[in-house]
Design a protein around this motif. Structure first.
Motif, mmCIF file in Angstrom:
data_model
loop_
_atom_site.group_PDB
_atom_site.id
_atom_site.type_symbol
_atom_site.label_atom_id
_atom_site.label_comp_id
_atom_site.label_asym_id
_atom_site.label_seq_id
_atom_site.Cartn_x
_atom_site.Cartn_y
_atom_site.Cartn_z
ATOM 1 N N TYR A 67 6.902 -4.219 -6.756
ATOM 2 C CA TYR A 67 5.718 -3.467 -7.170
ATOM 3 C C TYR A 67 4.993 -2.959 -5.939
ATOM 4 O O TYR A 67 5.006 -3.564 -4.878
ATOM 5 N N GLU A 68 4.382 -1.806 -6.110
ATOM 6 C CA GLU A 68 3.653 -1.208 -4.998
ATOM 7 C C GLU A 68 2.256 -1.791 -4.965
ATOM 8 O O GLU A 68 1.576 -1.859 -5.985
ATOM 9 N N SER A 69 1.856 -2.266 -3.804
ATOM 10 C CA SER A 69 0.555 -2.910 -3.670
ATOM 11 C C SER A 69 -0.532 -1.927 -3.252
ATOM 12 O O SER A 69 -1.707 -2.232 -3.333
ATOM 13 N N ASP A 70 -0.128 -0.749 -2.852
ATOM 14 C CA ASP A 70 -1.056 0.226 -2.309
ATOM 15 C C ASP A 70 -0.531 1.617 -2.657
ATOM 16 O O ASP A 70 0.653 1.908 -2.441
ATOM 17 N N THR A 71 -1.367 2.478 -3.181
ATOM 18 C CA THR A 71 -0.921 3.824 -3.545
ATOM 19 C C THR A 71 -0.514 4.651 -2.326
ATOM 20 O O THR A 71 0.127 5.680 -2.477
ATOM 21 N N LEU A 72 -0.844 4.214 -1.128
ATOM 22 C CA LEU A 72 -0.394 4.913 0.078
ATOM 23 C C LEU A 72 1.115 4.782 0.271
ATOM 24 O O LEU A 72 1.730 5.551 1.004
ATOM 25 N N VAL A 73 1.719 3.818 -0.415
ATOM 26 C CA VAL A 73 3.160 3.603 -0.316
ATOM 27 C C VAL A 73 3.933 4.755 -0.960
ATOM 28 O O VAL A 73 4.968 5.179 -0.457
ATOM 29 N N SER A 74 3.423 5.279 -2.082
ATOM 30 C CA SER A 74 4.154 6.311 -2.834
ATOM 31 C C SER A 74 4.542 7.533 -2.020
ATOM 32 O O SER A 74 5.705 7.930 -2.032
ATOM 33 N N PRO A 75 3.606 8.174 -1.310
ATOM 34 C CA PRO A 75 4.022 9.366 -0.548
ATOM 35 C C PRO A 75 5.021 9.040 0.564
ATOM 36 O O PRO A 75 5.938 9.821 0.826
ATOM 37 N N MET A 76 4.875 7.878 1.168
ATOM 38 C CA MET A 76 5.826 7.483 2.208
ATOM 39 C C MET A 76 7.202 7.241 1.599
ATOM 40 O O MET A 76 8.217 7.659 2.138
ATOM 41 N N LEU A 77 7.224 6.567 0.452
ATOM 42 C CA LEU A 77 8.480 6.275 -0.228
ATOM 43 C C LEU A 77 9.136 7.557 -0.728
ATOM 44 O O LEU A 77 10.352 7.698 -0.699
ATOM 45 N N ARG A 78 8.324 8.501 -1.168
ATOM 46 C CA ARG A 78 8.851 9.798 -1.611
ATOM 47 C C ARG A 78 9.629 10.463 -0.482
ATOM 48 O O ARG A 78 10.719 10.994 -0.687
#
Length: 122
Positions: A67-78
């Motif tokens: 699970y992602e703990s921080d929404t900042l992870v999404s753009p990096m993961l994208r």
């Protein structure tokens, strides 16, 4: 027990900026894991569709739950996955070999049972 070096656990694995490369390699199907990976993204309001640890307990031995703990992870993961990651509250199921499914349904049904049934047949 390990699945290509990934511990098989009854708790969800937190994804943060520090360990983002692990989930990126799983989403990109660069590992030799035998179990599917369930990735729970955080909705931009800050909540999850399901409780990550409750789902991990139900899927223990059947899938790895992250699970992602921080929404900042999404753009990096994208960027790291060529936009294959689930985001904004979606749940992605990533199968060994590269197949993927997404689950997103905001209603009052039992999501954990639905995800278990959904993830049992690619």
């Amino acid at each position: 027990m390990l699945d290509d070096g990934i511990p098989i656990e009854t708790v969800a694995k937190e994804v943060s900026i520090e360990n983002i490369s692990e989930i990126a390699s799983l989403i990109n199907s660069e590992r030799k894991n035998l179990l599917p990976v369930v990735y729970i993204s955080k909705h931009f309001y800050g909540d999850y569709l399901v409780d990550p640890n409750r789902l991990a307990l139900k899927l223990s031995g059947l899938a790895h739950v992250y699970y992602e703990s921080d929404t900042l992870v999404s753009p990096m993961l994208r960027d790291l996955t060529n936009e294959k990651n689930s985001y904004n509250g979606k749940i992605g199921i990533y199968w060994p070999g590269g197949d993927q499914n997404f689950y997103y349904k905001r209603d009052s049904t039992d999501h954990i049972s639905n995800i278990i049934n959904f993830s049992s047949s690619p």
